[in-house]
Design an enzyme around this catalytic site. Structure first.
Site, PDB file in Angstrom:
ATOM      1  N   GLY A 265      -2.197   4.988   0.645  1.00 28.76           N
ATOM      2  CA  GLY A 265      -1.508   4.397   1.782  1.00 28.76           C
ATOM      3  C   GLY A 265      -0.125   4.993   1.989  1.00 28.76           C
ATOM      4  CD  GLU A 302       4.669   2.484  -0.609  1.00 28.61           C
ATOM      5  OE1 GLU A 302       5.169   2.855  -1.690  1.00 28.61           O
ATOM      6  OE2 GLU A 302       3.481   2.092  -0.523  1.00 28.61           O
TER       7      GLU A 302
HETATM    8  N1  PHE Z   1       2.541   4.090  -5.725  1.00 32.39           N
HETATM    9  C1  PHE Z   1       1.923   4.010  -4.440  1.00 32.39           C
HETATM   10  C2  PHE Z   1       2.110   2.581  -3.970  1.00 32.39           C
HETATM   11  O1  PHE Z   1       1.505   1.672  -4.389  1.00 32.39           O
HETATM   12  C3  PHE Z   1       0.469   4.295  -4.398  1.00 32.39           C
HETATM   13  C4  PHE Z   1       0.078   5.684  -4.701  1.00 32.39           C
HETATM   14  C5  PHE Z   1      -0.452   6.005  -5.932  1.00 32.39           C
HETATM   15  C6  PHE Z   1       0.203   6.661  -3.740  1.00 32.39           C
HETATM   16  C7  PHE Z   1      -0.865   7.290  -6.229  1.00 32.39           C
HETATM   17  C8  PHE Z   1      -0.219   7.939  -4.023  1.00 32.39           C
HETATM   18  C9  PHE Z   1      -0.750   8.241  -5.247  1.00 32.39           C
HETATM   19  O2  PHE Z   1       2.927   2.282  -3.191  1.00 32.39           O
HETATM   20 ZN    ZN Z   2       3.033   0.297  -4.882  1.00 33.63          ZN
END
Ligand code: PHE
Ligand code: ZN
Length: 877
Positions: A265, A302
């Site tokens: 996402g 985010e």
């Molecule tokens: N860390 C991101 C989120 O949850 C998700 C994500 C994980 C995006 C791995 C890309 C690759 O907001």
């Molecule tokens: Zn996250």
């Protein structure tokens, strides 16, 4: 790609890093097919065996040069393998310089540095940074970054990285350079760069302490006017985090970039969030109300990671829920405050049941904090995210909102700038409140959905009502013995007039309206209860459990009409409908006639909801929507695919036919006549209006086709268009192709809108759907390299069309396996996600079991299979 058997990584084997990195200086000479990356790392020994080698992760890198403290090395002073660079006899502190070449254009995995359309972008979580340069690519190595980007001025006028833009220089010869510095030490997974010819939208935010922050959203040219909602969501998120948690943004600039090709996402890279364009771009004509709601919550998610994820990060990837569960909890709270809390709760519970419950009862079941993995990409799961958020929510229930806020404050006081564990988080919560959460903590380590059985007894003489509560969790892979969990249950007892009775009990387990179920079996007796009450239990879905009760149909209808807890009101309707459908499916599967008369009382309860003026339209729309086929299937010992589909469709037709007048009235009353606005209020009216339309057209006959086509032609926003088109994809007749063609003609140049067109055709329950899906893979807008396209067509078919995916002849399984095998060599992460549905094979009849297994076996047997797909497929068997 691995040809040898993939290794399992275990939490129990965690060791602190042998070398830490204090500062990183990166230089990128950007060329699509040959980008040269120079990395200068300041390293220092912090663990490991004295004198041991320095081992850096690296994959798919063409190593050009290695220097230690300015001196060029040659083998055997160093050695490279498929996934590492080893430097022997390193000094205790050193400057390591490496130069590597990579090919972003050929990067179809979309991990590391890649090209999307014509722009460069990166995705480093979880282990993508090692595909950019040699580095100890683990989250407990935190460093400051200075990044120099050099590229063609015309092709890449915009060049971004984390932190502050400290200089821009024209290099002559049509090239330029930008330098970025991020003052906050961060793990490599939060590194990002973007370079391209991008349009930009700008706004500002003043933080509570007076910092002026420049907010920018970068998009491909032509999309500038579709960023307003995302920008507004960002500003509201920043304000909300200050108001609710006192958390303030910490730099002068915050950038978001929307990209067309993205595996997930969005990504919370420090001050440079990279988004799947689908979760940024929106306007009335191209986005549905659901799209707007998703944008709001993902932009917030985010942004919230800046504190829960970036300032305090994970020690290792087993702790992923430390940042994800907590951040999902935060974005859910945000959306609840922005919109309707009960409606948001219902939607979240629906999602939890649709994705997390099946995961937790299948072969891929794992705890919120997993203890082993082969490929970490496979653990960005509903369990880590959504169940993780439920666990955080239960902590807030146990500690109260003030206590929870105190815990969070202590967590940041102790751990700002560190990489920590879920234990550290729970310890902060416990210490700030002087509570012992050791029993509660089992939620992190024990997998499986607890099943709670509640039985009631009323003693008219003593005016006492006794509940017996029992909990049980079934064995899951690797965990045959289960322990009782601490389950907080909010309870209500309704009197004859539908009001809540006062809860009086001498049981220590009762605390306000909350019962603390901590043992396998407990009883709670309520006194002063004049008559047998109606029980409402697990109000608000405060605990992520499955519930068995002795409530009667009449109790459920009563709760639907009266429960003071809106979630419980909705839930009563779901349970009631599920009960009816289960009975009808069981009858049908054994060749008996069902009991359609039993359904009349339910239809009357639905009518009540529709006519209850105290309820808002968004809630009504949810309350009249039947549980999904998948949900009904899960409540049955064997998933009778065709019978479930037939029974649910028949019940929808019956409700539609019996309540024609009511649905017409609901449609008229909820028609939105003002100009479109993406508000929760308008969205609620559209949802109810379209739910009514769906009931009125539930038989997909000629009249239905006419009504839906009329609605399609009249629609002036994407929500109404999609609602009508989803009906039209089911009908036979000229309206179907006319509408599909009109939509295609209008939107063929908008990839994001065309995703909806693909998905609608993929989820149609008509028998010819698979042949349409196969034909659509040849459509000029389809592209197997674009994850959104794959999810819209293959993903929607395999995950949201049970009756066609599980066709008796196995054609759906064959199609999925073929698609996964083709995709695996291009993008393993997305391929692995597609094949999860096959893991539920044990739940089906013998013929389907055999067909599903052989699809899985065919995947496992592919000679060059990614770790991603290997792990999911092999564990599923
Ligand atoms: N860390 C991101 C989120 O949850 C998700 C994500 C994980 C995006 C791995 C890309 C690759 O907001
Ligand atoms: Zn996250």
């Amino acid at each position: 790609m691995k040809t040898d058997l993939p290794q399992t990584v275990r939490l129990a084997d965690y060791e602190p890093p042998a070398f830490s990195v204090d500062a990183v200086d990166l230089t990128f000479d950007l060329e699509p097919q040959r980008t040269v990356v120079t990395a200068v790392l300041q390293l220092r020994r912090t663990g490991g065996a004295p004198g041991g080698p320095l081992v850096l992760d690296g994959e798919n890198l063409d190593l050009l040069e290695v220097l230690v403290n300015g001196k060029k090395l040659s083998p055997p002073a160093y050695e490279t393998s498929e996934d590492a660079l080893t430097v022997f006899d390193p000094p205790e502190a050193l400057t390591l310089e490496t130069r590597v070449a990579i090919n972003p254009k050929a990067n179809t995995r979309l991990e590391g540095l890649y090209v999307s359309n014509t722009m460069f972008c990166t995705q480093c979580e979880a282990e993508g940074f090692r595909r950019i340069t040699y580095f100890p690519d683990r989250p407990d190595v935190m460093a400051t970054y200075r990044v120099t980007l050099r590229g063609d001025k015309a092709a890449y006028p915009v060049m971004l990285s984390n932190g502050n833009n400290v200089s821009n220089t024209d290099l002559g010869g049509g090239r330029h350079e930008a330098v970025w510095e991020d003052p906050f030490p961060k793990p490599s997974y939060l590194f990002a760069l973007v370079a391209g010819d991008l349009a930009m939208v700008e706004d500002r935010f003043k933080t509570q302490s007076g910092r002026d922050v420049t907010l920018r959203i970068f998009v491909e040219h032509g999309n500038e006017d579709r960023c307003d909602y995302a920008m507004d969501s960002l500003i509201r998120s920043m304000r909300w985090d200050e108001e609710r948690f006192g958390l303030e943004y910490d730099l002068d600039i915050f950038n978001i970039v929307a990209v067309s090709d993205f595996n997930m996402g969005a990504m919370e890279n420090k001050s440079l969030n990279v988004f799947n364009a689908k979760y940024i771009l929106a306007d009335a004509s191209t986005a549905t109300d659901a799209d707007f709601a998703n944008i709001e919550s993902i932009v917030a998610h985010e942004y919230f990671h800046n504190w829960t994820g970036n300032r305090v990060t994970c020690r290792d990837w087993f702790q992923l829920s430390l940042k994800e569960g907590l951040t999902v909890f935060r974005d859910q709270e945000f959306s609840s405050d922005q919109r309707s809390r009960p409606v948001k709760r219902i939607q979240d519970v629906r999602a939890l049941r649709a994705r997390q419950f099946p995961e937790d009862s299948g072969p891929l079941s794992h705890p919120v904090r997993p203890d082993a993995y082969i490929e970490i990409n496979n653990f960005y799961t509903a369990t880590v995210y959504e169940k993780g958020a439920e666990v955080i929510g239960m902590m807030q229930t146990l500690l109260g909102q003030d206590g929870f806020n105190d815990g969070l404050r202590l967590y940041f006081e102790r751990h700002d700038g560190q990489a920590v564990t879920c234990d550290d988080f729970v310890a902060a919560m416990a210490d700030a409140n002087g509570k012992d959460l050791s029993h509660f903590k089992r939620w992190y380590s024990q997998s499986g959905t607890p099943e709670v059985t509640v039985t009631s007894a009323y003693d008219a003489g003593k005016k006492a009502y006794t509940l017996t509560l029992e909990q049980m969790t079934r064995p899951t892979p690797g965990q045959s013995e289960k322990q009782p969990l601490h389950i907080p249950l909010r309870i209500g007892l309704l009197g004859a007039n539908g009001g809540d009775l006062d809860l009086v009990s001498d049981s220590g387990a009762l605390d306000g309206g909350l019962v603390h179920l901590t043992e396998e079996r407990q009883t709670v007796t309520f006194t002063n209860i004049p008559d047998r009450p109606v029980l409402s239990v697990n109000r608000g879905f405060g605990a992520p459990i499955a519930l068995n009760t002795d409530q009667t149909d009449a109790d459920l209808a009563f709760l639907m009409a009266h429960d003071s807890d809106p979630f419980a009101r909705w839930e009563a309707g779901q349970q009631y409908a599920t009960r009816l459908m289960k009975a009808a499916v069981t009858a049908m599967a054994s060749g008996e006639a069902g009991d359609p008369k039993g359904q009349d009382a339910f239809v009357a309860a639905v009518k009540n909801i529709l006519e209850d003026n105290s309820l808002d339209p968004a809630f009504k729309a949810l309350a009249i929507t039947l549980p999904t086929e998948e949900f009904v299937g899960e409540q049955l010992p064997v998933v009778h695919v065709d019978e479930i589909h037939a029974v649910r469709a028949a019940l929808r037709r019956k409700i539609g036919a019996d309540l024609q007048a009511e649905f017409r009235a609901a449609m008229a009353a909820n028609e939105v006549r003002e100009p479109f606005a993406p508000t929760a209020e308008q969205a609620g009216r559209r949802a109810l209006r379209n739910a009514a339309l769906a009931y009125l057209t539930a038989d997909y006959g000629p009249e239905a086709a006419k009504l839906a086509k009329e609605s399609f032609d009249r629609a002036d926003n994407m929500t109404d268009t999609i609602a009508a088109l989803s009906i039209l994809t089911e009908v036979d007749g000229p309206e179907r192709s006319a509408a599909l063609e009109a939509f295609e003609t209008r939107w063929k140049d908008n990839a994001q809108v065309m995703d909806k067109w693909f998905a609608l055709q993929a989820v149609a329950s008509r028998p010819d759907t698979l042949s349409h899906v196969k034909a659509l893979t040849k459509h000029p807008c389809f592209d197997i390299r674009n994850p959104n396209k794959v999810r819209s067509l293959v993903g929607a078919f395999a995950m949201a069309n049970p009756v066609r995916f599980h066709a008796k002849d196995g054609s759906g399984y064959t199609f999925l396996a073929d698609s996964v095998i083709e995709l695996d060599s291009l993008n393993p992460q997305v391929a692995a996600r597609m094949l999860g549905t096959l893991g539920s094979w044990r739940r089906y009849d013998a013929d389907r079991q055999a067909l599903m297994r052989s699809a899985l076996e065919r995947i496992v047997a592919v000679p060059v299979l990614s770790k991603d797909s290997y792990e999911i497929a092999s564990k599923s068997l």
